[in-house]
Write an enzyme that holds these catalytic residues in place. Structure first.
Site, PDB file in Angstrom:
ATOM      1  NE  ARG A 230      -9.549 -23.008 -70.406  1.00 29.52           N
ATOM      2  CZ  ARG A 230     -10.606 -22.524 -71.048  1.00 29.52           C
ATOM      3  NH1 ARG A 230     -10.521 -22.276 -72.347  1.00 29.52           N
ATOM      4  NH2 ARG A 230     -11.733 -22.299 -70.417  1.00 29.52           N
TER       5      ARG A 230
ATOM      6  CD  GLU B   3      -9.969 -22.021 -77.065  1.00 28.38           C
ATOM      7  OE1 GLU B   3     -10.316 -21.228 -76.172  1.00 28.38           O
ATOM      8  OE2 GLU B   3      -8.945 -22.732 -76.989  1.00 28.38           O
TER       9      GLU B   3
ATOM     10  CG  HIS C 299      -7.458 -14.619 -74.060  1.00 31.06           C
ATOM     11  ND1 HIS C 299      -7.067 -14.098 -75.265  1.00 31.06           N
ATOM     12  CD2 HIS C 299      -8.369 -15.582 -74.329  1.00 31.06           C
ATOM     13  CE1 HIS C 299      -7.713 -14.714 -76.236  1.00 31.06           C
ATOM     14  NE2 HIS C 299      -8.507 -15.617 -75.706  1.00 31.06           N
TER      15      HIS C 299
ATOM     16  CD  GLU D 269     -14.250 -17.382 -86.409  1.00 30.75           C
ATOM     17  OE1 GLU D 269     -14.268 -16.139 -86.473  1.00 30.75           O
ATOM     18  OE2 GLU D 269     -13.893 -18.015 -85.393  1.00 30.75           O
TER      19      GLU D 269
ATOM     20  CG  HIS E 159      -9.264 -12.727 -70.318  1.00 37.01           C
ATOM     21  ND1 HIS E 159      -9.799 -13.672 -69.461  1.00 37.01           N
ATOM     22  CD2 HIS E 159      -9.941 -12.858 -71.485  1.00 37.01           C
ATOM     23  CE1 HIS E 159     -10.734 -14.350 -70.098  1.00 37.01           C
ATOM     24  NE2 HIS E 159     -10.844 -13.890 -71.323  1.00 37.01           N
TER      25      HIS E 159
ATOM     26  CG  ASP F 271     -12.695 -21.319 -81.290  1.00 39.59           C
ATOM     27  OD1 ASP F 271     -13.238 -20.569 -80.449  1.00 39.59           O
ATOM     28  OD2 ASP F 271     -11.651 -21.013 -81.897  1.00 39.59           O
TER      29      ASP F 271
END
Length: 364
Positions: free
Chosen positions: A207, A132, A205, A118, A238, A96
């Site tokens: 957003r 994503e 991590h 996936e 990250h 994604d």
């Protein structure tokens, strides 16, 4: 010999695609060509080195604090000449990411079939995770072939009108990667730190976690560390500047919390395997925790991997300070609750997904 172009750009993609690259090379029935965009730079290089995969093309597109639109445009522009030069029979993308979306679009523009590794994961909310959820829906729309990791992912595709004859349920290639990395010897100061107490691994991590949600979750972790000094909480931070600033502001200076640079793939997998509890907002870590049988709290409101929740090895904890603290403390102190989650059935595959995808490609 038919040519398959595998395009990926982040470390999670590399971890999950490199086992497939190795399997295709082992079989020798198709010609695998590897193109990396460099959406992650140093982290991507680490994963490639672990699996000893040297890309045929490295577009090196990453720039500091790059926006999503700039990255998408750069990927589209840079991938065009690669597709023209190789003229592959199939383009394989994973998951994604922005790289996956751009590669699927670039192939679509040239009437080149796309296979999505996936495929079919859904939360049903375009804002979670962002961007994503949109990326994977769009990639599935552009794909001719879908390699779904679970039966539930297949059902998601069927509900959206995807042709069942073009779906293969394969398991997740991330479990193949664990079989590879955990065979290797591993020694690291971070593992020594974990061994000094009750080991907990934390990753954050996403957003949509940035800002107040991340601050709330980290406050819960800091309080937990202060209240339970026997814990050893390891947090690989990250590289996103916003994530780093928030994590260091919240957790630095706590004796039983170790903040590190992003860990190499082998060491990180060994850290997960040795943990009593995993706290994460990552998708891939959810799968890895389930495969390792380690209880994990998913620090999100929704997950596109509900199979692990249903199997009982993962628990959706949300992002509130009180909820995260309470659930962590319960699992760390209540042996019965912890054992109820430990070693639950793994719904994400048996470590042979790459073989199934390679067999499907041979059929095609």
């Amino acid at each position: 010999m038919k040519t398959v172009l595998l395009v990926f750009g982040t470390r999670p993609e590399a971890v999950k695609m490199c086992p497939l690259v190795l399997e295709l090379r082992r079989r020798g029935t198709v010609r695998p060509v590897v193109c990396v965009t460099g959406q992650h730079r140093r982290l991507l290089r680490d994963a490639l080195e672990v699996f000893q995969v040297t890309p045929d093309y490295d577009l090196a597109l990453m720039e500091r604090e790059q926006s999503l639109d700039a990255l998408t445009a750069a990927c589209l522009t840079a991938l065009g000449p690669v597709l023209e030069r190789e003229a592959p029979n199939l383009v394989l993308v994973h998951g994604d990411t922005t790289t996956a979306l751009a590669a699927a679009m670039a192939a679509f523009y040239r009437h080149i079939p796309v296979g999505h590794v996936e495929a079919g994961l859904r939360t049903g909310d375009l804002a979670a995770p962002f961007p994503e959820e949109f990326n994977r829906r769009a990639v599935d729309m552009l794909s001719q072939y879908a390699f779904a990791p679970t039966p539930e992912a297949r059902e998601n595709l069927l509900a959206e009108g995807f042709d069942d004859s073009r779906i293969w349920v394969t398991g997740n290639t991330g479990i193949d990667a664990l079989r590879y990395t955990l065979r290797q010897d591993c020694a690291d100061p971070a593992l020594d730190f974990l061994a000094g107490g009750v080991p907990v691994v934390l990753t954050l991590h996403r957003r949509e976690s940035l800002g107040r949600p991340m601050e709330e979750m980290l406050a819960a972790v800091r309080t937990l560390a202060a209240d339970m000094p026997g814990l050893r909480i390891l947090c690989p931070v990250h590289p996103n500047p916003q994530v780093r600033k928030t994590v260091y502001a919240a957790l630095a200076g706590q004796e039983n919390i170790r903040l590190t640079e992003p860990m190499d793939t082998v060491t990180f997998h060994h850290a997960l395997a040795g943990a009593r509890l995993i706290l994460t907002d990552s998708g891939g870590v959810q799968e890895e925790a389930a495969a390792l049988g380690v209880p994990a709290l998913v620090l999100r409101e929704k997950t596109e991997r509900p199979e692990g929740i249903q199997a009982g090895g993962l628990l959706l904890a949300g992002r509130g300070r009180e909820a995260v603290y309470t659930q962590c403390r319960r699992l760390l102190e209540d042996e019965v609750a912890w054992k109820a989650m430990r070693g639950r059935p793994n719904p994400y595959g048996d470590g042979h997904a790459s073989e199934r995808i390679a067999e499907a490609l041979e059929q095609l």
